[in-house]
Design an enzyme around this catalytic site. Structure first.
Site, PDB file in Angstrom:
ATOM      1  N   TYR A   1       0.919  -6.353   6.957  1.00  8.92           N
ATOM      2  CA  TYR A   1       1.494  -6.588   8.279  1.00  8.92           C
ATOM      3  C   TYR A   1       1.153  -5.444   9.225  1.00  8.92           C
ATOM      4  O   TYR A   1       0.700  -4.382   8.803  1.00  8.92           O
ATOM      5  CB  TYR A   1       3.008  -6.769   8.183  1.00  8.92           C
ATOM      6  CG  TYR A   1       3.809  -5.484   8.022  1.00  8.92           C
ATOM      7  CD1 TYR A   1       4.478  -4.911   9.109  1.00  8.92           C
ATOM      8  CD2 TYR A   1       3.902  -4.837   6.796  1.00  8.92           C
ATOM      9  CE1 TYR A   1       5.223  -3.746   8.970  1.00  8.92           C
ATOM     10  CE2 TYR A   1       4.640  -3.674   6.647  1.00  8.92           C
ATOM     11  CZ  TYR A   1       5.296  -3.136   7.729  1.00  8.92           C
ATOM     12  OH  TYR A   1       6.024  -1.973   7.596  1.00  8.92           O
TER      13      TYR A   1
ATOM     14  N   ARG B   1      -6.578  -0.787  11.243  1.00 12.62           N
ATOM     15  CA  ARG B   1      -5.805  -0.555  10.023  1.00 12.62           C
ATOM     16  C   ARG B   1      -5.544  -1.873   9.298  1.00 12.62           C
ATOM     17  O   ARG B   1      -5.550  -1.918   8.060  1.00 12.62           O
ATOM     18  CB  ARG B   1      -4.493   0.154  10.340  1.00 12.62           C
ATOM     19  CG  ARG B   1      -3.707   0.539   9.076  1.00 12.62           C
ATOM     20  CD  ARG B   1      -2.512   1.403   9.395  1.00 12.62           C
ATOM     21  NE  ARG B   1      -1.543   0.716  10.239  1.00 12.62           N
ATOM     22  CZ  ARG B   1      -0.437   1.285  10.714  1.00 12.62           C
ATOM     23  NH1 ARG B   1      -0.157   2.551  10.418  1.00 12.62           N
ATOM     24  NH2 ARG B   1       0.401   0.610  11.474  1.00 12.62           N
TER      25      ARG B   1
ATOM     26  N   ARG C   1       2.803 -21.701  -8.131  1.00  7.84           N
ATOM     27  CA  ARG C   1       2.964 -20.268  -8.377  1.00  7.84           C
ATOM     28  C   ARG C   1       2.094 -19.835  -9.549  1.00  7.84           C
ATOM     29  O   ARG C   1       2.110 -20.456 -10.608  1.00  7.84           O
ATOM     30  CB  ARG C   1       4.431 -19.948  -8.658  1.00  7.84           C
ATOM     31  CG  ARG C   1       4.729 -18.474  -8.882  1.00  7.84           C
ATOM     32  CD  ARG C   1       6.210 -18.267  -9.178  1.00  7.84           C
ATOM     33  NE  ARG C   1       6.548 -16.847  -9.287  1.00  7.84           N
ATOM     34  CZ  ARG C   1       6.465 -16.133 -10.415  1.00  7.84           C
ATOM     35  NH1 ARG C   1       6.036 -16.717 -11.534  1.00  7.84           N
ATOM     36  NH2 ARG C   1       6.789 -14.860 -10.433  1.00  7.84           N
TER      37      ARG C   1
ATOM     38  N   LYS D   1      -0.687  -1.093   4.252  1.00  8.03           N
ATOM     39  CA  LYS D   1       0.534  -1.536   4.933  1.00  8.03           C
ATOM     40  C   LYS D   1       0.929  -2.921   4.432  1.00  8.03           C
ATOM     41  O   LYS D   1       0.694  -3.947   5.091  1.00  8.03           O
ATOM     42  CB  LYS D   1       0.343  -1.519   6.448  1.00  8.03           C
ATOM     43  CG  LYS D   1       1.667  -1.559   7.230  1.00  8.03           C
ATOM     44  CD  LYS D   1       1.417  -1.314   8.704  1.00  8.03           C
ATOM     45  CE  LYS D   1       2.699  -1.386   9.520  1.00  8.03           C
ATOM     46  NZ  LYS D   1       3.613  -0.264   9.241  1.00  8.03           N
TER      47      LYS D   1
ATOM     48  N   GLU E   1       7.128  10.632   3.522  1.00  4.66           N
ATOM     49  CA  GLU E   1       7.314  10.081   4.867  1.00  4.66           C
ATOM     50  C   GLU E   1       8.704   9.489   4.963  1.00  4.66           C
ATOM     51  O   GLU E   1       9.464   9.481   3.997  1.00  4.66           O
ATOM     52  CB  GLU E   1       6.260   9.011   5.149  1.00  4.66           C
ATOM     53  CG  GLU E   1       6.244   7.883   4.126  1.00  4.66           C
ATOM     54  CD  GLU E   1       5.018   6.985   4.258  1.00  4.66           C
ATOM     55  OE1 GLU E   1       4.370   6.998   5.319  1.00  4.66           O
ATOM     56  OE2 GLU E   1       4.722   6.271   3.279  1.00  4.66           O
TER      57      GLU E   1
ATOM     58  N   LEU F   1       1.457   6.238   4.673  1.00  2.00           N
ATOM     59  CA  LEU F   1       0.787   5.317   5.576  1.00  2.00           C
ATOM     60  C   LEU F   1       0.022   6.107   6.626  1.00  2.00           C
ATOM     61  O   LEU F   1       0.521   7.107   7.146  1.00  2.00           O
ATOM     62  CB  LEU F   1       1.819   4.413   6.267  1.00  2.00           C
ATOM     63  CG  LEU F   1       1.236   3.338   7.183  1.00  2.00           C
ATOM     64  CD1 LEU F   1       0.496   2.280   6.368  1.00  2.00           C
ATOM     65  CD2 LEU F   1       2.323   2.687   8.018  1.00  2.00           C
TER      66      LEU F   1
END
Length: 285
Positions: A33, A52, A101, A149, A181, A205
């Site tokens: 995301y 990114r 699945r 991310k 972070e 990140l």
């Protein structure tokens, strides 16, 4: 009036938006995301976020269902349709929804899922930025590829809840004795005018706002040192702050109950916030 959202090529009211129960983002957190800020109806650092995004997709062997130019058009269309002046646009791409699945990745015949939506939010006039935030320290037990991310955000969410239960605003994560972070931001301390923040690597990140702020700090003749620092070092700092797309530059005024300086946002954090906002508004698209 409800928001207009984007799902797999269609703009529709949020109440009508649907994703398959077999989507791998839902079943496996198999997705990435980005969050892009909007000021004055324009996008902040879009190209950085797009680059990114492409890196995150590549690291996971995923593809984007649209080009980056098409993605820019979608962002702009959502801003227009939702009359968004200030806030954020959330983007998520998953590996898609196969017929059932399965831990094994689906084949190329399964298209990725692309979802975007807006969030109206005041970014400039922020009470948190005005008074600063408090953080607690917690163990960093996330997986090793924090540079990607992904939508695997359960532990950061738990960290925010730990902070809330402790009467704080957020948490800084610590691995092997050093701060990595924040739960949703990059972390910094300031000592004797020098800005210290952890160097880039798989442990954190690669923040788009981080890159911009460090560039602006260098242009403003501020000294920056990229290295790990401990919580104890942070408690003895003159200032501290965090950066992210949704908070820009926000001062940290207390760590584990220890006040920094006089307990109010310091001059370095305030100056960098002003510089970042001014420069970002000029460069917005």
């Amino acid at each position: 009036m409800s928001r207009t959202v984007y799902v797999n090529g269609t703009y529709l009211p949020e109440e009508e938006a649907k994703v398959s129960v077999f989507d791998r983002g839902f079943l496996f957190a198999d997705g990435v995301y980005e969050v892009t800020s909007v000021l004055d109806g324009k996008l902040i650092d879009f190209h950085g976020h797009a680059q990114r995004l492409q890196r995150s997709l590549g690291e996971l062997g995923m593809t984007s269902p649209v080009t980056m130019d098409e993605l820019l058009d979608i962002h702009r269309e959502l801003v227009t349709r939702n009359d968004l002046s200030e806030g954020m646009i959330y983007l998520q791409i998953t590996r898609g929804a196969p017929a059932d699945r399965d831990f094994v990745f689906p084949g190329p015949d399964t298209p990725p899922t692309l979802v975007l939506f807006t969030q109206a939010k005041g970014l400039i006039d922020s009470p948190a930025a005005e008074k600063g935030i408090s953080v607690i320290s917690i163990d960093d037990i996330r997986w090793g590829r924090r540079d990607i991310k992904t939508v695997q955000l359960l532990y950061p969410s738990m960290g925010k809840m730990m902070a809330k239960e402790a009467g704080a605003d957020d948490a800084w994560m610590v691995a092997e004795g050093f701060v990595t972070e924040g739960t949703s931001n990059n972390a910094y301390i300031v000592k004797d005018g020098k800005i210290v923040t952890r160097h880039l690597g798989n442990e954190i990140l690669h923040g788009i706002t981080r890159a911009a702020v460090l560039k602006f700090a260098s242009e403003a003749q501020m000294e920056v040192e990229e290295r790990p620092f401990t919580i104890e070092e942070a408690k003895q700092a003159d200032e501290a702050f965090v950066t992210s797309a949704s908070t820009f530059v926000t001062a940290v005024v207390a760590i584990d109950g220890v006040s920094l300086g006089d307990g109010t946002p310091g001059p370095v954090a305030r100056r960098l916030r002003d510089i970042y906002i001014e420069a970002s508004r000029k460069a917005a698209i």
